[in-house]
Design a protein around this motif. Structure first.
Motif, PDB file in Angstrom:
ATOM      1  N   SER A  38      -9.454   6.547  -3.355  1.00 55.33           N
ATOM      2  CA  SER A  38      -9.487   6.525  -1.881  1.00 55.33           C
ATOM      3  C   SER A  38      -9.871   5.155  -1.351  1.00 55.33           C
ATOM      4  O   SER A  38      -9.358   4.710  -0.314  1.00 55.33           O
ATOM      5  CB  SER A  38     -10.475   7.578  -1.369  1.00 55.33           C
ATOM      6  OG  SER A  38     -10.107   8.868  -1.818  1.00 55.33           O
ATOM      7  N   ALA A  39     -10.785   4.481  -2.047  1.00 54.24           N
ATOM      8  CA  ALA A  39     -11.225   3.156  -1.614  1.00 54.24           C
ATOM      9  C   ALA A  39     -10.075   2.152  -1.645  1.00 54.24           C
ATOM     10  O   ALA A  39     -10.024   1.217  -0.840  1.00 54.24           O
ATOM     11  CB  ALA A  39     -12.384   2.677  -2.474  1.00 54.24           C
ATOM     12  N   LYS A  40      -9.144   2.347  -2.567  1.00 53.74           N
ATOM     13  CA  LYS A  40      -8.014   1.428  -2.682  1.00 53.74           C
ATOM     14  C   LYS A  40      -7.122   1.447  -1.438  1.00 53.74           C
ATOM     15  O   LYS A  40      -6.419   0.477  -1.165  1.00 53.74           O
ATOM     16  CB  LYS A  40      -7.188   1.762  -3.920  1.00 53.74           C
ATOM     17  CG  LYS A  40      -7.884   1.445  -5.244  1.00 53.74           C
ATOM     18  CD  LYS A  40      -7.014   1.855  -6.420  1.00 53.74           C
ATOM     19  CE  LYS A  40      -7.719   1.570  -7.740  1.00 53.74           C
ATOM     20  NZ  LYS A  40      -6.913   2.017  -8.903  1.00 53.74           N
ATOM     21  N   VAL A  41      -7.133   2.553  -0.702  1.00 54.63           N
ATOM     22  CA  VAL A  41      -6.273   2.659   0.485  1.00 54.63           C
ATOM     23  C   VAL A  41      -7.118   2.760   1.758  1.00 54.63           C
ATOM     24  O   VAL A  41      -6.672   3.296   2.770  1.00 54.63           O
ATOM     25  CB  VAL A  41      -5.323   3.869   0.363  1.00 54.63           C
ATOM     26  CG1 VAL A  41      -4.365   3.680  -0.793  1.00 54.63           C
ATOM     27  CG2 VAL A  41      -6.098   5.174   0.206  1.00 54.63           C
ATOM     28  N   GLU A  42      -8.339   2.224   1.698  1.00 48.06           N
ATOM     29  CA  GLU A  42      -9.259   2.340   2.842  1.00 48.06           C
ATOM     30  C   GLU A  42      -8.676   1.730   4.113  1.00 48.06           C
ATOM     31  O   GLU A  42      -8.752   2.318   5.199  1.00 48.06           O
ATOM     32  CB  GLU A  42     -10.591   1.685   2.508  1.00 48.06           C
ATOM     33  CG  GLU A  42     -11.600   1.742   3.651  1.00 48.06           C
ATOM     34  CD  GLU A  42     -12.907   1.050   3.312  1.00 48.06           C
ATOM     35  OE1 GLU A  42     -13.711   0.839   4.239  1.00 48.06           O
ATOM     36  OE2 GLU A  42     -13.119   0.713   2.126  1.00 48.06           O
ATOM     37  N   GLN A  43      -8.104   0.561   4.022  1.00 43.19           N
ATOM     38  CA  GLN A  43      -7.579  -0.096   5.223  1.00 43.19           C
ATOM     39  C   GLN A  43      -6.414   0.684   5.810  1.00 43.19           C
ATOM     40  O   GLN A  43      -6.308   0.836   7.039  1.00 43.19           O
ATOM     41  CB  GLN A  43      -7.142  -1.531   4.895  1.00 43.19           C
ATOM     42  CG  GLN A  43      -8.303  -2.472   4.633  1.00 43.19           C
ATOM     43  CD  GLN A  43      -9.300  -2.481   5.788  1.00 43.19           C
ATOM     44  OE1 GLN A  43     -10.475  -2.131   5.623  1.00 43.19           O
ATOM     45  NE2 GLN A  43      -8.837  -2.881   6.962  1.00 43.19           N
ATOM     46  N   ALA A  44      -5.539   1.190   4.962  1.00 43.16           N
ATOM     47  CA  ALA A  44      -4.420   1.999   5.444  1.00 43.16           C
ATOM     48  C   ALA A  44      -4.933   3.283   6.080  1.00 43.16           C
ATOM     49  O   ALA A  44      -4.370   3.759   7.085  1.00 43.16           O
ATOM     50  CB  ALA A  44      -3.460   2.316   4.303  1.00 43.16           C
ATOM     51  N   ASP A  60      -0.871  10.739  -0.563  1.00 41.89           N
ATOM     52  CA  ASP A  60      -0.140  10.427  -1.788  1.00 41.89           C
ATOM     53  C   ASP A  60      -1.096   9.980  -2.904  1.00 41.89           C
ATOM     54  O   ASP A  60      -0.898  10.318  -4.075  1.00 41.89           O
ATOM     55  CB  ASP A  60       0.905   9.336  -1.529  1.00 41.89           C
ATOM     56  CG  ASP A  60       2.076   9.835  -0.696  1.00 41.89           C
ATOM     57  OD1 ASP A  60       2.231  11.066  -0.561  1.00 41.89           O
ATOM     58  OD2 ASP A  60       2.831   8.994  -0.167  1.00 41.89           O
ATOM     59  N   ALA A  61      -2.132   9.238  -2.515  1.00 34.18           N
ATOM     60  CA  ALA A  61      -3.086   8.742  -3.518  1.00 34.18           C
ATOM     61  C   ALA A  61      -3.861   9.878  -4.164  1.00 34.18           C
ATOM     62  O   ALA A  61      -4.040   9.908  -5.391  1.00 34.18           O
ATOM     63  CB  ALA A  61      -4.041   7.741  -2.869  1.00 34.18           C
ATOM     64  N   ILE A  62      -4.326  10.835  -3.363  1.00 36.24           N
ATOM     65  CA  ILE A  62      -5.145  11.909  -3.937  1.00 36.24           C
ATOM     66  C   ILE A  62      -4.279  12.951  -4.646  1.00 36.24           C
ATOM     67  O   ILE A  62      -4.734  13.582  -5.604  1.00 36.24           O
ATOM     68  CB  ILE A  62      -6.055  12.562  -2.875  1.00 36.24           C
ATOM     69  CG1 ILE A  62      -5.247  13.249  -1.784  1.00 36.24           C
ATOM     70  CG2 ILE A  62      -7.013  11.525  -2.295  1.00 36.24           C
ATOM     71  CD1 ILE A  62      -6.103  14.007  -0.771  1.00 36.24           C
ATOM     72  N   ILE A  90     -13.488  11.421  -1.822  1.00 37.79           N
ATOM     73  CA  ILE A  90     -12.526  10.992  -0.801  1.00 37.79           C
ATOM     74  C   ILE A  90     -13.259  10.549   0.471  1.00 37.79           C
ATOM     75  O   ILE A  90     -12.945   9.506   1.051  1.00 37.79           O
ATOM     76  CB  ILE A  90     -11.537  12.127  -0.484  1.00 37.79           C
ATOM     77  CG1 ILE A  90     -10.653  12.406  -1.704  1.00 37.79           C
ATOM     78  CG2 ILE A  90     -10.670  11.774   0.726  1.00 37.79           C
ATOM     79  CD1 ILE A  90      -9.888  13.716  -1.620  1.00 37.79           C
ATOM     80  N   ALA A  91     -14.237  11.350   0.918  1.00 38.29           N
ATOM     81  CA  ALA A  91     -14.992  10.999   2.128  1.00 38.29           C
ATOM     82  C   ALA A  91     -15.765   9.704   1.932  1.00 38.29           C
ATOM     83  O   ALA A  91     -15.842   8.870   2.849  1.00 38.29           O
ATOM     84  CB  ALA A  91     -15.945  12.134   2.502  1.00 38.29           C
ATOM     85  N   ALA A  92     -16.332   9.506   0.752  1.00 39.65           N
ATOM     86  CA  ALA A  92     -17.112   8.301   0.479  1.00 39.65           C
ATOM     87  C   ALA A  92     -16.229   7.069   0.341  1.00 39.65           C
ATOM     88  O   ALA A  92     -16.570   5.983   0.806  1.00 39.65           O
ATOM     89  CB  ALA A  92     -17.950   8.491  -0.787  1.00 39.65           C
TER      90      ALA A  92
END
Length: 406
Positions: A38-44, A60-62, A90-92
């Motif tokens: 989830s952190a990898k797509v934080e900005q998106a 898609d990531a999860i 995911i929330a974190a």
């Protein structure tokens, strides 16, 4: 708690097949794995929330990480603990706690009920479609006349030859504007029973109106209207035990609020501590000011309190005990604690905390919306009081029986 998780089957945990292909993984491992993804797509994720658009990148990531592999039918503590650990991560990691309603409604609620209640051929068909994540399911329960009165819907199915027709309106349904299928809870006009109805949202007679809540903006919400929608008889689920199925699903859903809340609060605590440890005021790092310390300690206390309440509910489920009260305690308190934690984090960060780039106001609005989804605080206080009275009556009856025997 160590549990088995991933499966090589396209239905993964849902069909509980090819169990030999699974590998052991702790809930801590699951949380960490989903937090990283989830952190990898934080900005998106942040951009999707700002644009009021479905967070397809995070979805898609999860899904690729295996969120839907963690679903199974029924009250299985391992499923709840594993799925919850993924939501916490995911929330974190994403900073988008409101989005977690999408995997909850699609997976834990929708796929879980289908796995438990559908006939084998129907179950196989739908779970194969939904387990890929390419199609989205909406869990259509609440109505305009009163979202908390879920067991007495105005939406009805009526016999139409060998099949049925569906009529009614559902209100404030997560994923409605984007869903390919809806699991609609309706009253059978023939006998008054509550049933679940699988509806292709492209069917004639189905219309959807997008809504715009202040929070959970990356998880689109809408209003469904059903007018004479044809429903094949095999798409009617839970006949004769609809209330039992729905209540069990909602108990599991309530516990998820604890995992989402702890993930969000953990993220905020790290944010607040990092800011307090690196910011100076009057020549002194603000982490050493007592009023700042009080706020940081309060966030930590809320985090651990919700984590303990959540663990208690899961433990009672695992022991086969009644956990209705505990589930409502978690649901009622988790998002309130999250709102308070966001407020404290903003206050610690001062003017930096209210900047849009910090994303803290987003988490506060999400917490408000999630606190209402699945039942308001007032509704859960009623549940808790009913359980307290029930327990009192059972103890009184037991004590009376002992006295009579004596």
């Amino acid at each position: 708690m160590d549990t088995d998780t991933r499966s090589a089957s396209p239905l993964a945990g849902v069909a509980a097949v090819l169990a030999s292909g699974r590998r052991a993984e702790s809930t801590a491992d699951i949380r960490a794995r989903f937090e990283r993804a989830s952190a990898k797509v934080e900005q998106a994720s942040r951009q999707a929330w700002t644009d009021r658009a479905f967070n397809r990148v995070l979805w898609d990531a999860i899904v690729a990480e295996g969120i839907l592999d963690l679903v199974d039918a029924g009250d299985k503590a391992g499923t709840v603990a594993n799925f919850g650990a993924a939501l916490e991560g995911i929330a974190a990691g994403s900073g988008d706690p409101g989005f977690t309603i999408v995997p909850i409604t699609h997976g834990l609620l929708g796929m879980g009920v289908i796995a438990e209640a559908a006939a084998p051929e129907v179950r196989e068909q739908w779970l194969r479609r939904l387990s890929t994540g390419r199609e989205i399911l909406a869990f259509a329960l609440s109505e305009e006349h009163g979202g908390t009165d879920a067991l007495r819907p105005h939406t009805t199915i009526t016999r139409d030859g060998e099949d049925y027709r569906l009529d009614g309106v559902k209100w404030h349904i997560t994923s409605a504007p984007i869903a390919d299928v809806a699991l609609v809870w309706a009253k059978d006009a023939e006998n008054g029973d509550l049933v679940g109805v699988l509806v292709e949202t492209a069917s004639p007679g189905v219309s959807v109106t997008p809504l715009e809540p202040a929070g959970t903006r990356s998880a689109p919400v809408g209003r469904y209207a059903f007018e004479g929608v044809h429903i094949p008889r095999h798409n009617v689920l839970g006949r004769g035990r609809g209330k039992e199925l729905l209540n069990a699903a909602l108990r599991r859903e309530r516990i998820m609020a604890g995992f989402v809340g702890t993930g969000a609060m953990d993220r905020m605590l790290q944010h607040a501590v990092r800011f307090a440890a690196t910011r100076e005021a009057g020549g002194k790092v603000i982490a050493y000011h007592q009023h700042i310390q009080r706020r940081l300690c309060d966030i930590k206390l809320r985090l651990d309190t919700i984590r303990t309440l959540t663990a208690d509910a899961v433990a009672k489920m695992a022991a086969g005990q009644r956990y209705t009260l505990e589930a409502s305690q978690v649901k009622m308190s988790a998002m309130r604690a999250c709102m308070d934690a966001v407020t404290d984090t903003i206050q610690v960060c001062g003017s930096y905390g209210v900047q849009e780039e910090a994303g803290l106001y987003q988490m506060w609005l999400d917490a408000v919306c999630v606190s209402i989804a699945g039942g308001t605080e007032e509704a859960h206080r009623l549940v808790i009081m009913q359980e307290l009275i029930r327990d009192f009556a059972m103890r009184a009856a037991a004590e009376s029986g002992h006295a009579d025997a004596a």
